[in-house]
Every structure is written in structure tokens, then in C-alpha cells.
Design a protein around this motif. Structure first.
Motif, PDB file in Angstrom:
ATOM      1  N   UNK A  18      37.397  36.636  38.998  1.00  0.00           N
ATOM      2  CA  UNK A  18      36.440  37.238  40.234  1.00  0.00           C
ATOM      3  C   UNK A  18      37.480  37.943  41.225  1.00  0.00           C
ATOM      4  N   UNK A  19      38.641  37.003  41.442  1.00  0.00           N
ATOM      5  CA  UNK A  19      39.551  37.264  42.646  1.00  0.00           C
ATOM      6  C   UNK A  19      40.515  38.438  42.089  1.00  0.00           C
ATOM      7  N   UNK A  20      40.692  38.427  41.044  1.00  0.00           N
ATOM      8  CA  UNK A  20      41.511  39.510  40.220  1.00  0.00           C
ATOM      9  C   UNK A  20      40.914  40.914  40.490  1.00  0.00           C
ATOM     10  N   UNK A  24      42.150  44.073  42.627  1.00  0.00           N
ATOM     11  CA  UNK A  24      42.195  45.353  41.972  1.00  0.00           C
ATOM     12  C   UNK A  24      41.239  46.550  42.626  1.00  0.00           C
ATOM     13  N   UNK A  25      40.052  46.139  42.821  1.00  0.00           N
ATOM     14  CA  UNK A  25      39.116  46.968  43.536  1.00  0.00           C
ATOM     15  C   UNK A  25      39.477  47.290  44.775  1.00  0.00           C
ATOM     16  N   UNK A  26      39.919  46.216  45.704  1.00  0.00           N
ATOM     17  CA  UNK A  26      40.312  46.525  47.003  1.00  0.00           C
ATOM     18  C   UNK A  26      41.749  47.696  47.002  1.00  0.00           C
ATOM     19  N   UNK A  41      36.116  52.429  36.288  1.00  0.00           N
ATOM     20  CA  UNK A  41      37.770  52.425  36.791  1.00  0.00           C
ATOM     21  C   UNK A  41      38.295  51.204  37.152  1.00  0.00           C
ATOM     22  N   UNK A  42      37.454  50.291  37.805  1.00  0.00           N
ATOM     23  CA  UNK A  42      37.786  49.010  38.234  1.00  0.00           C
ATOM     24  C   UNK A  42      37.970  48.043  36.873  1.00  0.00           C
ATOM     25  N   UNK A  43      37.107  48.054  35.772  1.00  0.00           N
ATOM     26  CA  UNK A  43      37.064  47.321  34.831  1.00  0.00           C
ATOM     27  C   UNK A  43      38.431  47.487  33.934  1.00  0.00           C
ATOM     28  N   UNK A  44      38.949  48.880  33.914  1.00  0.00           N
ATOM     29  CA  UNK A  44      40.025  49.388  33.242  1.00  0.00           C
ATOM     30  C   UNK A  44      41.280  48.691  33.850  1.00  0.00           C
ATOM     31  N   UNK A  45      41.288  49.017  35.278  1.00  0.00           N
ATOM     32  CA  UNK A  45      42.397  48.343  36.001  1.00  0.00           C
ATOM     33  C   UNK A  45      42.625  46.890  35.940  1.00  0.00           C
ATOM     34  N   UNK A  46      41.571  46.405  36.222  1.00  0.00           N
ATOM     35  CA  UNK A  46      41.505  44.733  36.137  1.00  0.00           C
ATOM     36  C   UNK A  46      41.541  44.042  34.585  1.00  0.00           C
ATOM     37  N   UNK A  47      41.506  44.928  33.677  1.00  0.00           N
ATOM     38  CA  UNK A  47      41.595  44.459  32.260  1.00  0.00           C
ATOM     39  C   UNK A  47      40.556  43.498  31.923  1.00  0.00           C
ATOM     40  N   UNK A  48      39.417  43.778  32.232  1.00  0.00           N
ATOM     41  CA  UNK A  48      38.054  43.175  31.913  1.00  0.00           C
ATOM     42  C   UNK A  48      37.009  44.220  31.454  1.00  0.00           C
ATOM     43  N   UNK A  49      35.985  43.696  30.841  1.00  0.00           N
ATOM     44  CA  UNK A  49      34.964  44.304  30.381  1.00  0.00           C
ATOM     45  C   UNK A  49      33.969  45.010  31.509  1.00  0.00           C
ATOM     46  N   UNK A  63      30.774  44.515  45.175  1.00  0.00           N
ATOM     47  CA  UNK A  63      32.081  44.514  45.165  1.00  0.00           C
ATOM     48  C   UNK A  63      32.757  44.938  46.528  1.00  0.00           C
ATOM     49  N   UNK A  64      32.318  45.992  47.127  1.00  0.00           N
ATOM     50  CA  UNK A  64      32.913  46.406  48.363  1.00  0.00           C
ATOM     51  C   UNK A  64      32.444  45.578  49.378  1.00  0.00           C
TER      52      UNK A  64
END
Length: 235
Positions: A18-20, A24-26, A41-49, A63-64
């Protein structure tokens, strides 16, 4: 016993994930803006589904809000650090001066809060209103210092929002227009840290004059970073 350890590890992994995602989203919200960022976009950058992000947060808006809460708590904590480090029985004008110039230094070195606020202004009113509604504790701290100053200097009262507005302008200018910052002092330096110090010094001079701070009481750092108290990153 083994099951308990596995359970703790699972919980720790979830918190870390969750922290990661928030980190990434921030970064994406601050650099691209809220509207240009999607959960995918966030999932791709964070490397999670994508489904894992929805499981933890539900929506981009949530998330925001989670990021905003983290940054809000971070800023409140830092403001209290500034207050706690002020010498006892300091005159109100010096309190206000130290508060303003040290907080700006922190905002210059930690850009995310001002970037997120600036982007919120460009979005739907609900995002900006969230910052205003959540800022009561910060406002109370600032108002206390300002009230003390105005009681001691009734002939030259200050308006908190004017100081806040100047701080916002200086913080946002450095965060959003770095090429202009570098160009301003290009004849004397190409060092961004020196440019940030020059930028901070402009605000420092304004505050020192406005709050009647004697020359010997004015801060004269070699870098902006010197003015920032050690603290953990918000995200």
C-alpha cells in the motif's frame, strides 16, 4: 507459532505494498496531474495488478485522498517541529519570522505538498475544498503566532493569509518553474541548490523587513537544506 509469523509477514507485506502504491501515485499526481493519471497507469508503475489496487483503495479518488491525508499529517507534524525548536520567550516577530522562512525552506526541499495543492486547484472544487476543510489544525497554529505578534505590534499588524500567499507563491514558483529559476541566476551559477538559496533569500528579505527583524537576528544559511529539520518522508 508459524502461522502467526506468516500472518504478521502478510500484514507487513500488505502495508508495504500500500505504501509503494501511494508513493508511486503521489509522484504521478504531482508530475502529471490528477486527470492524466489512471488506476492502470498506477498499477503499471507500481508493478502490481489493477485488481490489487482496487482491493486496497477502491478508486483513484480514494488514493488521492489517502495521499492528501499523509501529506497533511506530515506538514502538521513538521510545523509542530518548527514551533517546538523555537527558543523559549522568543519575541512574537522573531517567532513569525522563523516560522515563515523555515517552513518555506522545507517546502522548497519537499515539493509534493505544494504540487498536489496546485493540481487540486485545477481540478474539481471538491479536491481543493478538501485541503481547506482539513487545514484547521495548521491554521490554528499560525493564527496563534500571528495574534501574539499583532498584540505586541498593534501599529503594524500582519495578515496571516498575506504571509501564506507569499509563501505559496515562492514555493509553487520553485516547484513548477525550475527552468526559470535556473535562468534567473544563470550568469553567476548553474547550481540548482544555489538558485534555491537565492530564491529563499528573496523571501527571507521580505519577511525580515515586514516583521522588523534586526540584521543580527536574520538567518544566513549556506544552503536551503541547512534550514530543514530532519524528518521522515511523508510517502
Amino acid at each position: 507459532m508459524i502461522e502467526r509469523k506468516q500472518g504478521r509477514r502478510s500484514a507487513q507485506d500488505a502495508v508495504k505494498t500500500k505504501g509503494e502504491i501511494l508513493r508511486v501515485a503521489a509522484n504521478m499526481f504531482c508530475t502529471l496531474g490528477y486527470e492524466r493519471v489512471s488506476l492502470r497507469n498506477i498499477s503499471e508503475q507500481a508493478g502490481v495488478s489493477h485488481s490489487l489496487i482496487r482491493h486496497h483503495f477502491g478508486s483513484k479518488e480514494k488514493i488521492w485522498y489517502a495521499i492528501s491525508d499523509c501529506l497533511q499529517e506530515f506538514m502538521i507534524g513538521y510545523i509542530r517541529t518548527i514551533i517546538d525548536n523555537m527558543p523559549e520567550k522568543l519575541p512574537a516577530n522573531e517567532k513569525m519570522y522563523i516560522f515563515a522562512v523555515r517552513l518555506l525552506a522545507h517546502m522548497l526541499m519537499n515539493k509534493q505538498p505544494i504540487q498536489l495543492i496546485a493540481d487540486a486547484v485545477r481540478q474539481e472544487d471538491a479536491l481543493f475544498d478538501y485541503f481547506v476543510d482539513q487545514s484547521g489544525e495548521i491554521q490554528a497554529v499560525v493564527d496563534t503566532i500571528a495574534d501574539e505578534y499583532n498584540q505586541e505590534h498593534p501599529d503594524t499588524p500582519i495578515k496571516v493569509w498575506e504571509i501564506k500567499w507569499q509563501m505559496i507563491m515562492y514555493a509553487h514558483g520553485a516547484a513548477s518553474m525550475a527552468p526559470f529559476l535556473l535562468q534567473t541566476w544563470s550568469e553567476e551559477t548553474n547550481d540548482i541548490d544555489q538558485c534555491l538559496l537565492n530564491h529563499w533569500q528573496m523571501f527571507n528579505q521580505i519577511m525580515a523587513h515586514r516583521l522588523q527583524i534586526p540584521v543580527e537576528k536574520r538567518l544566513t544559511p549556506n544552503t536551503v537544506a541547512e534550514l530543514v529539520y530532519p524528518c521522515e518522508c511523508a510517502l
